[in-house]
Write a protein that holds these residues in place. Structure first.
Motif, PDB file in Angstrom:
ATOM      1  N   ASP A 121      26.792  22.516  39.967  1.00 56.89           N
ATOM      2  CA  ASP A 121      27.662  22.309  38.813  1.00 56.89           C
ATOM      3  C   ASP A 121      29.071  21.865  39.180  1.00 56.89           C
ATOM      4  N   GLY A 122      29.419  21.914  40.458  1.00 56.79           N
ATOM      5  CA  GLY A 122      30.746  21.484  40.879  1.00 56.79           C
ATOM      6  C   GLY A 122      31.864  22.422  40.477  1.00 56.79           C
ATOM      7  N   VAL A 123      31.551  23.711  40.299  1.00 58.07           N
ATOM      8  CA  VAL A 123      32.577  24.676  39.913  1.00 58.07           C
ATOM      9  C   VAL A 123      32.467  25.927  40.779  1.00 58.07           C
ATOM     10  N   ILE A 124      33.570  26.665  40.844  1.00 55.94           N
ATOM     11  CA  ILE A 124      33.609  27.924  41.580  1.00 55.94           C
ATOM     12  C   ILE A 124      34.544  28.862  40.838  1.00 55.94           C
ATOM     13  N   GLU A 125      34.250  30.144  40.889  1.00 63.11           N
ATOM     14  CA  GLU A 125      35.103  31.120  40.210  1.00 63.11           C
ATOM     15  C   GLU A 125      36.281  31.490  41.102  1.00 63.11           C
ATOM     16  N   ALA A 126      37.499  31.358  40.558  1.00 68.19           N
ATOM     17  CA  ALA A 126      38.710  31.726  41.288  1.00 68.19           C
ATOM     18  C   ALA A 126      38.871  33.239  41.296  1.00 68.19           C
ATOM     19  N   ILE A 127      39.821  33.724  42.081  1.00 67.50           N
ATOM     20  CA  ILE A 127      39.988  35.163  42.261  1.00 67.50           C
ATOM     21  C   ILE A 127      40.378  35.886  40.975  1.00 67.50           C
ATOM     22  N   ASP A 128      40.977  35.149  40.028  1.00 67.57           N
ATOM     23  CA  ASP A 128      41.365  35.765  38.762  1.00 67.57           C
ATOM     24  C   ASP A 128      40.290  35.646  37.684  1.00 67.57           C
ATOM     25  N   GLY A 129      39.117  35.101  38.066  1.00 68.07           N
ATOM     26  CA  GLY A 129      38.018  34.971  37.129  1.00 68.07           C
ATOM     27  C   GLY A 129      37.955  33.631  36.417  1.00 68.07           C
ATOM     28  N   SER A 130      38.986  32.820  36.555  1.00 66.80           N
ATOM     29  CA  SER A 130      38.973  31.493  35.936  1.00 66.80           C
ATOM     30  C   SER A 130      38.006  30.576  36.682  1.00 66.80           C
ATOM     31  N   ILE A 131      37.562  29.513  36.003  1.00 68.72           N
ATOM     32  CA  ILE A 131      36.608  28.573  36.593  1.00 68.72           C
ATOM     33  C   ILE A 131      37.346  27.341  37.093  1.00 68.72           C
ATOM     34  N   LEU A 132      37.092  27.025  38.342  1.00 69.41           N
ATOM     35  CA  LEU A 132      37.790  25.938  39.022  1.00 69.41           C
ATOM     36  C   LEU A 132      36.823  24.788  39.307  1.00 69.41           C
ATOM     37  N   GLN A 133      37.184  23.597  38.893  1.00 67.99           N
ATOM     38  CA  GLN A 133      36.416  22.402  39.238  1.00 67.99           C
ATOM     39  C   GLN A 133      36.697  22.057  40.693  1.00 67.99           C
ATOM     40  N   LEU A 134      35.650  21.869  41.473  1.00 68.55           N
ATOM     41  CA  LEU A 134      35.824  21.607  42.905  1.00 68.55           C
ATOM     42  C   LEU A 134      34.810  20.563  43.360  1.00 68.55           C
ATOM     43  N   ASP A 135      35.307  19.414  43.755  1.00 65.52           N
ATOM     44  CA  ASP A 135      34.451  18.329  44.240  1.00 65.52           C
ATOM     45  C   ASP A 135      34.337  18.435  45.752  1.00 65.52           C
ATOM     46  N   ALA A 136      33.246  19.023  46.227  1.00 65.69           N
ATOM     47  CA  ALA A 136      33.069  19.233  47.664  1.00 65.69           C
ATOM     48  C   ALA A 136      31.713  18.708  48.103  1.00 65.69           C
ATOM     49  N   ALA A 169      32.597  28.986  51.912  1.00 65.15           N
ATOM     50  CA  ALA A 169      31.647  29.901  51.292  1.00 65.15           C
ATOM     51  C   ALA A 169      32.203  31.311  51.195  1.00 65.15           C
ATOM     52  N   ASP A 170      32.852  31.771  52.265  1.00 66.89           N
ATOM     53  CA  ASP A 170      33.243  33.175  52.352  1.00 66.89           C
ATOM     54  C   ASP A 170      34.719  33.426  52.068  1.00 66.89           C
ATOM     55  N   ARG A 171      35.382  32.481  51.390  1.00 64.57           N
ATOM     56  CA  ARG A 171      36.791  32.653  51.060  1.00 64.57           C
ATOM     57  C   ARG A 171      37.007  32.604  49.545  1.00 64.57           C
ATOM     58  N   ALA A 172      37.972  33.397  49.096  1.00 64.61           N
ATOM     59  CA  ALA A 172      38.343  33.395  47.691  1.00 64.61           C
ATOM     60  C   ALA A 172      39.338  32.263  47.428  1.00 64.61           C
ATOM     61  N   ALA A 195      44.307  41.133  49.658  1.00 67.72           N
ATOM     62  CA  ALA A 195      43.019  41.792  49.411  1.00 67.72           C
ATOM     63  C   ALA A 195      42.066  40.840  48.702  1.00 67.72           C
ATOM     64  N   GLY A 196      40.817  40.849  49.121  1.00 66.24           N
ATOM     65  CA  GLY A 196      39.809  40.014  48.476  1.00 66.24           C
ATOM     66  C   GLY A 196      39.769  38.580  48.946  1.00 66.24           C
ATOM     67  N   ALA A 197      40.542  38.257  49.983  1.00 67.53           N
ATOM     68  CA  ALA A 197      40.600  36.871  50.461  1.00 67.53           C
ATOM     69  C   ALA A 197      39.311  36.434  51.130  1.00 67.53           C
ATOM     70  N   VAL A 198      38.631  37.374  51.811  1.00 66.32           N
ATOM     71  CA  VAL A 198      37.380  37.072  52.508  1.00 66.32           C
ATOM     72  C   VAL A 198      36.234  37.790  51.810  1.00 66.32           C
ATOM     73  N   LEU A 199      35.165  37.065  51.531  1.00 68.41           N
ATOM     74  CA  LEU A 199      33.999  37.606  50.837  1.00 68.41           C
ATOM     75  C   LEU A 199      32.941  38.002  51.857  1.00 68.41           C
ATOM     76  N   HIS A 200      32.301  39.140  51.641  1.00 71.33           N
ATOM     77  CA  HIS A 200      31.363  39.664  52.632  1.00 71.33           C
ATOM     78  C   HIS A 200      29.935  39.841  52.113  1.00 71.33           C
ATOM     79  N   ASP A 201      29.722  39.715  50.817  1.00 75.84           N
ATOM     80  CA  ASP A 201      28.404  39.937  50.217  1.00 75.84           C
ATOM     81  C   ASP A 201      27.592  38.640  50.266  1.00 75.84           C
ATOM     82  N   PRO A 202      26.540  38.554  51.110  1.00 73.64           N
ATOM     83  CA  PRO A 202      25.767  37.311  51.235  1.00 73.64           C
ATOM     84  C   PRO A 202      25.178  36.827  49.913  1.00 73.64           C
ATOM     85  N   GLU A 203      24.732  37.741  49.074  1.00 75.60           N
ATOM     86  CA  GLU A 203      24.124  37.329  47.805  1.00 75.60           C
ATOM     87  C   GLU A 203      25.165  36.726  46.869  1.00 75.60           C
ATOM     88  N   LEU A 204      26.318  37.362  46.783  1.00 74.98           N
ATOM     89  CA  LEU A 204      27.402  36.830  45.950  1.00 74.98           C
ATOM     90  C   LEU A 204      27.822  35.456  46.443  1.00 74.98           C
TER      91      LEU A 204
END
Length: 253
Positions: free
Chosen positions: A204-219, A168-171, A184-193
């Motif tokens: 939706d099975g997706v998460i935004e990567a650090i560069d803004g691209s959308i990553l499919q993630l089956d978790a 949840a809290d990692r980029a 920089a930016g590896a750990v996320l601290h904003d609970p709402e984000l």
């Protein structure tokens, strides 16, 4: 059917007078607890207490096995032999099983910790050593590993059930790996984000990567680190947003 997901957290890591995290409160929020086995953190009484609290709340228990590295909190790489690593895994699972039995619960899965977790995600030799330790103790134990990492396929091929997790809290990098904590930016601290990211992942099975691209993630499980500042507040918000979004929180175990 409503989507469902597991919430897990690393617990049982206090040692004597030194306190790490708020296990009792986190256990009100998560559905699975990765409990330290003494190699990177945790003492017998503290671990037993956490296991008892998990039992009371109906939270599943996993063995959070590690390299033998108390000083480095299990976050330093170690070039151990396969035989040593397999024995270390057997020892740690066995110790937690004994304490879990005394607390009236049982160990249902294994989640390697820290440097060991990161190493076996791609290192076939050490991965196979951990798998061998699990098979020697109980072949029904579930291997929890990083979604998309080769370790899950290796464990599955060896006959172990597996569950993929996201953090949840990692980029994330665009390749699906975790951004190094040294960047920089590896750990996320904003609970709402973080909560909104996890809702999108669960539905939706997706998460935004650090560069803004959308990553499919089956978790099937989401980890919320119990040792980070504001961990309880973040876990509470993630849980609240998931439930409000129609996601059922339930342990895979």
């Amino acid at each position: 059917m409503a989507p469902q997901i597991d919430l897990n957290s690393d617990l049982g890591e206090s040692y004597g007078a030194w306190r790490m995290g708020d296990d009792a409160t986190m256990l009100e929020l998560v559905s699975s607890a990765n409990v330290a086995c003494g190699y990177h953190a945790g003492d017998a009484l503290g671990i037993l207490t956490t296991l008892g609290q998990a039992k009371e709340r109906g939270v599943a228990v996993g063995a959070h096995v590690s390299y033998p590295d108390r000083v480095g909190f299990g976050r330093r790489n170690m070039d151990v032999t396969s035989a040593e690593l397999t024995a270390d895994v057997i020892y740690q699972i066995g110790a937690l099983q004994g304490l879990a039995k005394a607390a009236g619960t049982r160990v249902t899965y294994v989640k390697p910790h820290g440097a060991l977790y990161n190493t076996i995600a791609g290192d076939a030799r050490q991965a196979d050593a951990v798998i061998a330790g699990m098979l020697a103790v109980d072949p029904t134990l579930v291997m929890m590993g990083l979604a998309g990492a080769p370790i899950l396929e290796r464990a599955k091929a060896a006959g172990l059930p597996v569950v993929a997790e996201a953090f949840a809290d990692r980029a994330y990098t665009p390749q699906g790996t975790l951004v190094s904590r040294r960047e920089a930016g590896a750990v996320l601290h904003d609970p709402e984000l973080v909560a909104q990211r996890m809702l999108r992942l669960a539905t939706d099975g997706v998460i935004e990567a650090i560069d803004g691209s959308i990553l499919q993630l089956d978790a099937q499980s989401i980890c919320i680190h119990g040792d980070s500042p504001g961990a309880v507040a973040m876990a509470a918000r993630v849980r609240e947003v998931l439930l409000a979004g129609g996601v059922e929180i339930r342990s895979f175990a």
